[in-house]
Enzyme design. Structure first.
Site, mmCIF file in Angstrom:
data_model
loop_
_atom_site.group_PDB
_atom_site.id
_atom_site.type_symbol
_atom_site.label_atom_id
_atom_site.label_comp_id
_atom_site.label_asym_id
_atom_site.label_seq_id
_atom_site.Cartn_x
_atom_site.Cartn_y
_atom_site.Cartn_z
ATOM 1 C CE1 TYR A 130 1.662 -2.433 12.120
ATOM 2 C CE2 TYR A 130 0.735 -0.486 13.149
ATOM 3 C CZ TYR A 130 1.791 -1.335 12.948
ATOM 4 O OH TYR A 130 2.978 -1.109 13.597
ATOM 5 C CD1 TRP B 214 2.585 5.934 -1.320
ATOM 6 C CD2 TRP B 214 2.119 7.341 -2.985
ATOM 7 N NE1 TRP B 214 2.188 5.197 -2.406
ATOM 8 C CE2 TRP B 214 1.905 6.046 -3.447
ATOM 9 C CE3 TRP B 214 1.882 8.411 -3.860
ATOM 10 C CZ2 TRP B 214 1.463 5.774 -4.731
ATOM 11 C CZ3 TRP B 214 1.441 8.131 -5.137
ATOM 12 C CH2 TRP B 214 1.250 6.828 -5.560
ATOM 13 C CG HIS C 218 1.368 -3.116 -5.267
ATOM 14 N ND1 HIS C 218 0.964 -2.891 -3.979
ATOM 15 C CD2 HIS C 218 1.606 -1.890 -5.794
ATOM 16 C CE1 HIS C 218 0.968 -1.591 -3.727
ATOM 17 N NE2 HIS C 218 1.350 -0.958 -4.817
ATOM 18 N N PRO D 93 -5.719 7.183 1.733
ATOM 19 C CG PRO D 93 -7.167 7.750 -0.013
ATOM 20 C CD PRO D 93 -5.801 8.011 0.505
HETATM 21 C C1 LIG Z 1 2.138 -0.977 7.954
HETATM 22 C C2 LIG Z 1 1.645 0.407 8.239
HETATM 23 C C3 LIG Z 1 0.135 0.422 8.405
HETATM 24 C C4 LIG Z 1 2.315 0.880 9.519
HETATM 25 O O1 LIG Z 1 1.913 2.181 9.797
HETATM 26 P P1 LIG Z 1 2.711 3.067 10.861
HETATM 27 O O2 LIG Z 1 2.057 4.387 10.903
HETATM 28 O O3 LIG Z 1 4.159 3.030 10.526
HETATM 29 O O4 LIG Z 1 2.484 2.254 12.202
HETATM 30 P P2 LIG Z 1 2.874 2.655 13.692
HETATM 31 O O5 LIG Z 1 3.514 1.485 14.316
HETATM 32 O O6 LIG Z 1 3.604 3.950 13.695
HETATM 33 O O7 LIG Z 1 1.458 2.835 14.440
HETATM 34 C C5 LIG Z 1 0.351 3.363 13.854
HETATM 35 C C6 LIG Z 1 -0.771 3.434 14.841
HETATM 36 O O8 LIG Z 1 -0.886 2.208 15.554
HETATM 37 C C7 LIG Z 1 -0.851 2.463 16.952
HETATM 38 N N1 LIG Z 1 -0.145 1.372 17.628
HETATM 39 C C8 LIG Z 1 1.176 1.094 17.553
HETATM 40 N N2 LIG Z 1 1.445 0.013 18.319
HETATM 41 C C9 LIG Z 1 0.271 -0.372 18.891
HETATM 42 C C10 LIG Z 1 -0.111 -1.417 19.764
HETATM 43 N N3 LIG Z 1 0.760 -2.291 20.207
HETATM 44 N N4 LIG Z 1 -1.420 -1.514 20.087
HETATM 45 C C11 LIG Z 1 -2.334 -0.648 19.635
HETATM 46 N N5 LIG Z 1 -2.034 0.378 18.798
HETATM 47 C C12 LIG Z 1 -0.750 0.508 18.436
HETATM 48 C C13 LIG Z 1 -0.099 3.752 17.093
HETATM 49 O O9 LIG Z 1 -0.447 4.415 18.285
HETATM 50 C C14 LIG Z 1 -0.570 4.512 15.893
HETATM 51 O O10 LIG Z 1 -1.851 5.046 16.170
HETATM 52 P P3 LIG Z 1 -2.341 6.450 15.545
HETATM 53 O O11 LIG Z 1 -2.407 6.212 14.049
HETATM 54 O O12 LIG Z 1 -3.676 6.648 16.135
HETATM 55 O O13 LIG Z 1 -1.320 7.447 15.924
HETATM 56 C C15 LIG Z 1 2.053 1.404 7.116
HETATM 57 O O14 LIG Z 1 3.419 1.338 6.875
HETATM 58 C C16 LIG Z 1 1.320 1.132 5.829
HETATM 59 O O15 LIG Z 1 0.237 1.645 5.616
HETATM 60 N N6 LIG Z 1 1.931 0.331 4.940
HETATM 61 C C17 LIG Z 1 1.325 -0.123 3.693
HETATM 62 C C18 LIG Z 1 1.145 1.001 2.764
HETATM 63 C C19 LIG Z 1 0.766 0.518 1.415
HETATM 64 O O16 LIG Z 1 0.897 -0.601 1.049
HETATM 65 N N7 LIG Z 1 0.284 1.425 0.615
HETATM 66 C C20 LIG Z 1 -0.085 1.102 -0.716
HETATM 67 C C21 LIG Z 1 0.017 2.308 -1.490
HETATM 68 S S1 LIG Z 1 -0.144 2.011 -3.189
#
Ligand SMILES: CC(C)(COP(=O)(O)OP(=O)(O)OC[C@H]1O[C@@H](n2cnc3c(N)ncnc32)[C@H](O)[C@@H]1OP(=O)(O)O)[C@@H](O)C(=O)NCCC(=O)NCCS
Length: 511
Positions: free
Chosen positions: A402, A389, A427, A392
């Site tokens: 992360y 959603w 937030h 950025p």
């Molecule tokens: C927490 C958050 C970052 C997790 O993201 P996610 O996409 O579900 O995380 P995933 O575990 O699927 O992994 C994401 C990436 O990390 C990598 N990864 C996963 N485990 C890993 C590990 N052990 N070591 C290295 N990389 C790893 C994955 O390969 C993936 O890489 P890619 O993006 O290049 O494909 C996400 O939920 C987020 O952004 N949350 C906060 C959002 C927010 O607060 N937004 C505010 C809006 S107002």
């Protein structure tokens, strides 16, 4: 009736006779045709009989075809049963839209009849300014340039080797801490700053915090790479391994050539939180595109303001009494009443910010990466929603928080919890400080995403998961809004008899 009954068997008999004769003729024909074929060489008589048989054959075939066409049933499922594989529900979607428009038109009329026209564009100015000669929020934003210049100065010194990495890190920690604390203190201490003005300036400072954090990380990665190679980078850290035709045309900056005022301010203004030495750039500015986005921005701003004044404010005012009296049934009714306009405004805000405004800025800056959002509306899990959603913020979280945590050996759950904790903090910071009260509703709302994500992923699939995501958005937000407004009212306005009377009037109107 008698006639019909009498004629019934006769007609049936006739029909049976016709079918039987047709069948027997077919049999005869087959036999005749075979016989004629056998006597083909017997002379003109045989040939004549053959052509006669063929004619009869043709006539019978036509009769049989006509009979076959009379059958009107076949093995098939009803359209609405899932086994039918029928998928075109376009008409039903249109029906939903028509029903939605009609029911909202009724609400709109009801609202107008009850409250009259409440929309007042001039009143919006008072949300930002208490005194037209004092612009504290704007001054706060102008002061933020100091922090930008400190970051640039530090990076230049680090690149020249005048500062060690440790000193650079200390300056950054100091700079970034002040970026968060300074506006907070100003907003809390300065009575002339309004809640909306405070939220705006804190939003600017939060964005700046995230941007400068990214700037620090990327420049450090560049220095590490430079040191590792022991020579200057020939290409940018972020540039793709095989540059596309358009990007090869543009000049690429390499470290430390990026440490200029121009580069820094381009990044500060660009619609991204993640720094790169060479952003993908579009060829030119499309003026038609810019004006379309600008038109949308202006129109949607008016719509947002109008809907808030006409629809949200009366519902919130009328909710104060039930909330104070803890009248649960009326509280639920007010919550559901608030859910529709609140959600509508949130959707309009999404389009206004992530599509119109970001594309407007990106087009003016020729910033090429326009992926500001993805198809979050199809989310079947809460995790998918947060990944799609707000791109950025999600990109920043992945790149600077992360993944570094994962690389340092933290588990996935711990890293996700840490990201959501940081997001919850921001937030809360953006809501509590401008309202000058700490209530943790926004914080808890963000932290609740983790168990909710687990629940939806574990127990709900497909359309049910999608419905759960929508429900959490439609109901979750107005709960937080009502909580904050109620607490704000109790803290700041309860003793004001004019406001209390106005709320009571609206409340009576609704009941
Ligand atoms: C927490 C958050 C970052 C997790 O993201 P996610 O996409 O579900 O995380 P995933 O575990 O699927 O992994 C994401 C990436 O990390 C990598 N990864 C996963 N485990 C890993 C590990 N052990 N070591 C290295 N990389 C790893 C994955 O390969 C993936 O890489 P890619 O993006 O290049 O494909 C996400 O939920 C987020 O952004 N949350 C906060 C959002 C927010 O607060 N937004 C505010 C809006 S107002």
């Amino acid at each position: 009736m008698t006639d019909k009954d009498d004629f019934g068997p006769i007609t049936r008999n006739r029909r049976r006779a016709t079918i039987t004769s047709a069948k027997s003729e077919t049999v005869k024909l087959r036999n005749g045709a075979t016989a004629a074929a056998c006597d083909l060489r017997s002379g003109p008589k045989a040939r004549e009989s053959l052509s006669k048989n063929l004619q009869i054959n043709e006539d019978n075939k036509q009769k049989c075809d006509r009979y076959d066409k009379m059958s009107c049933h076949k093995l098939q499922e009803s359209m609405l049963s899932s086994a039918s594989s029928f998928k075109n529900y376009r008409g039903i979607l249109n029906w939903c839209v028509v029903m939605l428009v009609l029911s909202n038109a009724r609400l709109f009329l009801e609202n107008l009849l009850r409250y009259g026209i409440l929309v007042d564009p001039i009143q919006v100015v008072s949300l930002f300014l208490k005194d037209p000669y004092s612009w504290p929020a704007a001054c706060l934003v102008i002061v933020s340039n100091v922090f930008i210049l400190v970051a640039l100065y530090t990076e230049r010194k680090l690149a020249m080797g005048s500062f060690s990495e440790k000193v650079g890190l200390l300056i950054y920690i100091f700079n970034l801490t002040i970026i968060l604390c300074f506006p907070m203190v100003v907003v809390l201490k300065l009575p002339s700053i309004t809640p909306v003005g405070g939220a705006f300036s804190l939003g600017v400072y939060t964005i700046l915090f995230l941007k400068l954090y990214s700037y620090k990380d990327v420049n450090r990665w560049c220095r590490e790479r430079t040191r590792a190679k022991a020579r200057s980078l020939s290409r940018s850290l972020s540039c793709p391994s095989s540059p596309s035709a358009s990007s090869t045309m543009q000049s690429h900056v390499s470290y430390p050539g990026n440490l200029s005022l121009r580069d820094m301010y381009y990044f500060v203004c660009a619609p991204t939180l993640c720094y790169e030495l060479n952003f993908p750039r579009s060829e030119s500015i499309r003026m038609g595109f810019v004006f379309r986005r600008l038109f949308e921005m202006l129109l949607l701003t008016q719509l947002l303001v109008g809907l808030t004044q006409q629809w949200i404010v009366p519902v919130i005012r009328s909710s104060m009494k039930p909330l104070q009296e803890m009248d649960y049934s009326r509280m639920t009714e007010r919550l559901l009443r608030l859910a529709v306009p609140n959600h509508l405004i949130w959707l309009i805000f999404f389009y206004w910010f992530f599509h119109s405004s970001m594309n407007f800025v990106a087009e003016l800056l020729r910033f090429g990466d326009r992926e500001f959002y993805r198809d979050w509306w199809n989310s079947e899990t809460i995790t998918y929603f947060w990944q799609n959603w707000n791109i950025p913020v999600h990109k920043w979280c992945l790149r600077h928080f992360y993944k570094p945590l994962l690389r340092r050996g933290a588990g996935k759950l711990l890293s996700q919890s840490a990201v959501f904790f940081a997001s919850a903090f921001f937030h809360e910071y953006l809501v509590s400080v401008p309202l000058r009260m700490v209530r943790l509703w926004a914080f808890m709302g963000m932290m609740a995403q983790l168990p909710l994500a687990w629940f939806v992923a574990r127990f709900l699939r497909g359309n049910y998961g999608n419905a759960a995501v929508w429900l959490s958005l439609i109901i979750g937000q107005p709960i937080a809004v009502l909580m904050y407004v109620h607490d704000y009212y109790v803290t700041h306005c309860q003793d004001d008899p004019a406001i209390a009377e106005a709320n009571l009037t609206v409340d009576r109107g609704l009941d």
